[in-house]
Design an enzyme around this catalytic site. Sequence first.
Site, PDB file in Angstrom:
ATOM      1  N   GLN A  51       0.817  -1.225   0.000  1.00  0.00           N
ATOM      2  CA  GLN A  51       0.000   0.000   0.000  1.00  0.00           C
ATOM      3  C   GLN A  51       0.850   1.275   0.000  1.00  0.00           C
ATOM      4  OE1 GLN A  51      -2.618  -1.633   3.362  1.00  0.00           O
ATOM      5  NE2 GLN A  51      -4.041  -0.318   2.255  1.00  0.00           N
ATOM      6  N   CYS A  94     -10.614   0.275   4.033  1.00  0.00           N
ATOM      7  CA  CYS A  94      -9.235   0.050   3.618  1.00  0.00           C
ATOM      8  C   CYS A  94      -8.613   1.393   3.294  1.00  0.00           C
ATOM      9  CB  CYS A  94      -9.225  -0.859   2.383  1.00  0.00           C
ATOM     10  SG  CYS A  94      -7.570  -1.183   1.756  1.00  0.00           S
ATOM     11  N   LEU A  95      -7.372   1.594   3.725  1.00  0.00           N
ATOM     12  CA  LEU A  95      -6.717   2.886   3.464  1.00  0.00           C
ATOM     13  C   LEU A  95      -6.514   3.113   1.964  1.00  0.00           C
ATOM     14  CD1 LEU A  95      -4.123   2.975   6.388  1.00  0.00           C
ATOM     15  CD2 LEU A  95      -6.274   4.241   6.194  1.00  0.00           C
ATOM     16  N   HIS A 140      -3.853  -8.417   0.973  1.00  0.00           N
ATOM     17  CA  HIS A 140      -3.094  -7.381   0.248  1.00  0.00           C
ATOM     18  C   HIS A 140      -1.805  -7.959  -0.337  1.00  0.00           C
ATOM     19  CE1 HIS A 140      -5.148  -3.566   0.658  1.00  0.00           C
ATOM     20  NE2 HIS A 140      -5.280  -3.683   1.962  1.00  0.00           N
TER      21      HIS A 140
HETATM   22 ZN    ZN Z   1      -6.620  -2.679   3.161  1.00  0.00          ZN
END
Ligand code: ZN
Length: 174
Positions: A51, A94-95, A140
């Site tokens: 991420q 989720c970011l 992820h």
């Molecule tokens: Zn996430």
Amino acid sequence: MSIRNIIIEPDIILRKKSEPLHQVNNDTQKLLDDMLKTMYAAPGIGLAAVQIGILKRIIVIDISKKEEKKNPIFLINPEITYQSKETSTYEEGCLSLPGHFAEIERPAKCKINYINYHGKKAELEAEGLLSTCVQHEIDHLNGILFIDYLSKLKKDMIIKKLKKQKKELDKAIL
Ligand code: ZN
């Protein structure tokens, strides 16, 4: 420690599989510290290295509540060794999908083997919110987002909205 940029869906990197880490050294710990700082600043309760654009199997989690003492968990190369048949449902966010939430059903309990902050082998038994969080973050590492569990219609709608949000953000930066 510095705060890194969080990558927002749709982005091809979020769909890539992360590689195992071979050695925990100072650079790894610096990355873990940055990830934790980035997650707290967001704020969020979990963050995977992908991420912030790093395709390594690394996760940080902290599900402690605001008024509680911070309780960060660092997971390197996590591997699920057990998932319960019994499931639980949480509203997940989720970011990388800001502003979007959906109820997702996952195994209520799980066990994982992993490498900790100090490069040592460790084991974690998770249930409730922690179980959901661990499984969300491990997803992820395999290029999976929670919207992949929704109907195609719902998923497409969220991606379309995120695309639009991104365009507006680009305009603001220009
Ligand atoms: Zn996430």
